[in-house]
Design an enzyme around this catalytic site. Sequence first.
Site, mmCIF file in Angstrom:
data_model
loop_
_atom_site.group_PDB
_atom_site.id
_atom_site.type_symbol
_atom_site.label_atom_id
_atom_site.label_comp_id
_atom_site.label_asym_id
_atom_site.label_seq_id
_atom_site.Cartn_x
_atom_site.Cartn_y
_atom_site.Cartn_z
ATOM 1 N N ASP A 166 4.017 9.283 -0.127
ATOM 2 C CA ASP A 166 4.543 8.961 1.196
ATOM 3 C C ASP A 166 5.774 8.075 1.029
ATOM 4 O O ASP A 166 6.155 7.734 -0.089
ATOM 5 C CB ASP A 166 3.473 8.258 2.031
ATOM 6 N N GLY A 223 0.817 -1.199 0.000
ATOM 7 C CA GLY A 223 0.000 0.000 0.000
ATOM 8 C C GLY A 223 0.851 1.249 0.000
ATOM 9 O O GLY A 223 2.036 1.211 0.305
ATOM 10 N N THR A 224 0.216 2.354 -0.336
ATOM 11 C CA THR A 224 0.890 3.645 -0.383
ATOM 12 C C THR A 224 -0.148 4.708 -0.675
ATOM 13 O O THR A 224 -1.329 4.416 -0.832
ATOM 14 C CB THR A 224 1.979 3.654 -1.470
ATOM 15 N N THR A 225 0.289 5.957 -0.776
ATOM 16 C CA THR A 225 -0.565 7.041 -1.245
ATOM 17 C C THR A 225 0.236 7.907 -2.200
ATOM 18 O O THR A 225 1.321 8.376 -1.846
ATOM 19 C CB THR A 225 -1.082 7.912 -0.083
ATOM 20 N N LYS A 232 9.071 6.902 -4.082
ATOM 21 C CA LYS A 232 8.096 6.332 -5.007
ATOM 22 C C LYS A 232 7.835 7.248 -6.205
ATOM 23 O O LYS A 232 6.891 7.026 -6.960
ATOM 24 C CB LYS A 232 6.788 6.057 -4.270
#
Length: 226
Positions: free
Chosen positions: A32, A15-17, A48
């Site tokens: 993030d 996961g990430t944003t 990222k």
Amino acid sequence: MALDAQGKAEAPHTGTTIVAVTFDGGVVLGADGRVSTGTYISNRASNKIQQLTDSIYLLRSGSAADTQAIGDYARYFSEQLAAELGRAPNVSTVAKLVSTMNYQNKEMLMGAMIVAGYDEQKGGQVYGCPIGGSLVQEQWAVDGSGSTYIWAALDDGFKEGMTRAEAEQLVVDALSLAMARDASSGGIIRTVTLDKAGATVKYVPGNEVPTWFEDLPAPGTAMAVG
């Protein structure tokens, strides 16, 4: 390694944003820094945001290996195209390249990406590039596990003709909101601002990421104890 009901190894949950927002004269990208596999956090300061050309970047979410591979190929082909054209490729051309690779490998990839950049023809641009191969130009885009928490905040916060400072603040606020609520997003914040002057990279360490505690009960109250 976690096993499913049949005793087979489960795919790791990642996961990430990631967020990209256009403004009057350019675009701001942000992500993030947390890398996680299930409940294990392997990195809190990962980058990222992958550079494809001097003025085009790729935001990656999902499988780090898959999206890094797509980014590496996109950078390589963009360099080859620039050599043939004698100039840097347009943002839309690079975004189409990414979406084509996603479509051709859709059965083997896991994740979602955003291509954002600046060119003299159309200024700042944002393209959503999910693994299935879709390609959608948007004024702003968000993806990753934390995106579900901040769609409304971005929808409310984005305005036509935003200034550079307003767009940068919106990206940081959106990411910090997601990090406050999504267990798979966290660590630090990186942003890249692209306009006719070039790229500006910024880093927000974990202890300077905005916090959002106004909706939590005060310490010592009955609600907090419960």
